[in-house]
Design an enzyme around this catalytic site. Structure first.
Site, PDB file in Angstrom:
ATOM      1  N   GLU A  98       0.841  -1.207   0.000  1.00  0.00           N
ATOM      2  CA  GLU A  98       0.000   0.000   0.000  1.00  0.00           C
ATOM      3  C   GLU A  98       0.873   1.254   0.000  1.00  0.00           C
ATOM      4  O   GLU A  98       1.986   1.243   0.521  1.00  0.00           O
ATOM      5  CB  GLU A  98      -0.864   0.031   1.273  1.00  0.00           C
ATOM      6  CG  GLU A  98      -2.267  -0.523   1.097  1.00  0.00           C
ATOM      7  CD  GLU A  98      -3.198   0.402   0.312  1.00  0.00           C
ATOM      8  OE1 GLU A  98      -2.712   1.232  -0.482  1.00  0.00           O
ATOM      9  OE2 GLU A  98      -4.408   0.270   0.487  1.00  0.00           O
ATOM     10  N   ASP A 102      -4.427   5.460   6.226  1.00  0.00           N
ATOM     11  CA  ASP A 102      -4.995   6.694   6.748  1.00  0.00           C
ATOM     12  C   ASP A 102      -5.969   6.294   7.873  1.00  0.00           C
ATOM     13  O   ASP A 102      -5.558   6.085   9.016  1.00  0.00           O
ATOM     14  CB  ASP A 102      -5.686   7.371   5.559  1.00  0.00           C
ATOM     15  CG  ASP A 102      -5.949   8.836   5.773  1.00  0.00           C
ATOM     16  OD1 ASP A 102      -5.858   9.282   6.914  1.00  0.00           O
ATOM     17  OD2 ASP A 102      -6.269   9.538   4.806  1.00  0.00           O
ATOM     18  N   VAL A 152      -1.075  14.636   1.353  1.00  0.00           N
ATOM     19  CA  VAL A 152       0.159  14.447   0.583  1.00  0.00           C
ATOM     20  C   VAL A 152      -0.130  13.851  -0.792  1.00  0.00           C
ATOM     21  O   VAL A 152      -1.047  13.053  -0.958  1.00  0.00           O
ATOM     22  CB  VAL A 152       1.184  13.574   1.339  1.00  0.00           C
ATOM     23  CG1 VAL A 152       1.777  14.331   2.508  1.00  0.00           C
ATOM     24  CG2 VAL A 152       0.567  12.255   1.813  1.00  0.00           C
ATOM     25  N   ARG A 164       0.219  11.990  -9.457  1.00  0.00           N
ATOM     26  CA  ARG A 164       0.713  10.635  -9.162  1.00  0.00           C
ATOM     27  C   ARG A 164       2.119  10.391  -9.706  1.00  0.00           C
ATOM     28  O   ARG A 164       2.868   9.592  -9.159  1.00  0.00           O
ATOM     29  CB  ARG A 164      -0.212   9.579  -9.783  1.00  0.00           C
ATOM     30  CG  ARG A 164      -1.571   9.441  -9.110  1.00  0.00           C
ATOM     31  CD  ARG A 164      -2.226   8.153  -9.592  1.00  0.00           C
ATOM     32  NE  ARG A 164      -3.650   8.095  -9.382  1.00  0.00           N
ATOM     33  CZ  ARG A 164      -4.242   7.667  -8.259  1.00  0.00           C
ATOM     34  NH1 ARG A 164      -3.522   7.276  -7.236  1.00  0.00           N
ATOM     35  NH2 ARG A 164      -5.562   7.642  -8.162  1.00  0.00           N
TER      36      ARG A 164
HETATM   37  C1  PRP Z   1      -5.900   5.321  -0.803  1.00  0.00           C
HETATM   38  C2  PRP Z   1      -4.696   4.480  -0.440  1.00  0.00           C
HETATM   39  C3  PRP Z   1      -5.283   3.385   0.381  1.00  0.00           C
HETATM   40  C4  PRP Z   1      -6.444   4.051   1.069  1.00  0.00           C
HETATM   41  C5  PRP Z   1      -6.052   4.402   2.454  1.00  0.00           C
HETATM   42  O1  PRP Z   1      -6.487   4.779  -1.939  1.00  0.00           O
HETATM   43  O2  PRP Z   1      -4.046   3.978  -1.580  1.00  0.00           O
HETATM   44  O3  PRP Z   1      -5.734   2.298  -0.409  1.00  0.00           O
HETATM   45  O4  PRP Z   1      -6.754   5.239   0.324  1.00  0.00           O
HETATM   46  O5  PRP Z   1      -7.095   5.044   3.139  1.00  0.00           O
HETATM   47  P1  PRP Z   1      -7.767   4.486   4.457  1.00  0.00           P
HETATM   48  O6  PRP Z   1      -6.679   3.960   5.349  1.00  0.00           O
HETATM   49  O7  PRP Z   1      -8.451   5.697   5.026  1.00  0.00           O
HETATM   50  O8  PRP Z   1      -8.740   3.417   4.087  1.00  0.00           O
HETATM   51  P2  PRP Z   1      -7.556   5.515  -2.841  1.00  0.00           P
HETATM   52  O9  PRP Z   1      -8.902   4.940  -2.534  1.00  0.00           O
HETATM   53  O10 PRP Z   1      -7.373   6.991  -2.715  1.00  0.00           O
HETATM   54  O11 PRP Z   1      -7.237   5.034  -4.299  1.00  0.00           O
HETATM   55  P3  PRP Z   1      -5.907   5.207  -5.164  1.00  0.00           P
HETATM   56  O12 PRP Z   1      -4.876   4.292  -4.544  1.00  0.00           O
HETATM   57  O13 PRP Z   1      -6.317   4.748  -6.534  1.00  0.00           O
HETATM   58  O14 PRP Z   1      -5.499   6.637  -5.125  1.00  0.00           O
END
Ligand code: PRP
Length: 181
Positions: A98, A102, A152, A164
């Protein structure tokens, strides 16, 4: 584009040095084992490609796409699998890769889902950890950097699909996302 950022949080060379350390640690822990490294699209792509090429153990590549954030800045707390992985993970060693943890909702839901497929083991590596915003109780097995609660972008991370491709990680200027909230 730099006017969009408050500052660069992690420079390219800092990220690269830390990825090297993580890869060494992971390779050591999985000595004599093969792993399936699962990239969580799209944010983890740059981290994933840098990490796997530094691992000196056998690695099968796989990819999953999960929805959580959409175009806003808040996680919904629920996940939906948009693209599943292709490997059968029964009895396999799975490493989920990952970009950021968050709230932790994505990863904790995903782990519970993947456990039902009976892997031999399941571990997680994340480049960035934002513990302040945690809702689900989860800690990554390997973590690149613990960061404060800033928005970020870069090195795979986006805002509304932008930034990205940056080779570094920057803190987004709040005006950029406040305009659309
Ligand atoms: C982001 C990141 C994690 C998730 C974390 O993905 O890559 O998968 O959010 O957030 P959390 O801990 O609050 O669940 P996102 O859904 O933004 O998709 P992306 O990776 O395509 O940007």
């Amino acid at each position: 584009m730099t006017k969009d950022f408050l500052k660069v949080l992690l420079a390219e060379n800092e990220i690269s040095a830390r990825v090297e350390q993580l890869a060494a640690e992971i390779s050591k822990d999985y000595t004599d084992k093969e792993i399936i490294a699962v990239c969580i699209l799209k944010g983890a792509t740059l981290f994933y490609s840098d990490l796997i090429r530094r691992l000196n153990i056998p690695v099968k590549l796989d990819f999953m796409a999960i929805s959580s954030y959409g175009y806003g800045t808040e996680s919904t707390g629920e996940i939906r699998i948009k693209k599943d992985m292709e490997n059968d993970i029964c009895n396999a060693h799975v490493l989920i890769v990952e970009d950021i943890i968050d709230t932790g909702c994505t990863l904790s839901n995903l782990i519970e889902m993947l456990k039902q497929r009976r892997p031999a083991s399941i571990k997680t590596v994340c480049l960035l950890d934002k513990p302040e915003r945690r809702k689900a109780s989860i800690k990554p097995d390997y973590c690149g950097f613990v960061i404060e609660d800033n928005f970020v972008v870069g090195y795979g991370l986006d805002y509304a699909e932008k930034y990205r491709n940056l080779p570094y990680i920057a803190i987004l200027e709040p005006k950029i996302y406040e305009k659309t909230m």
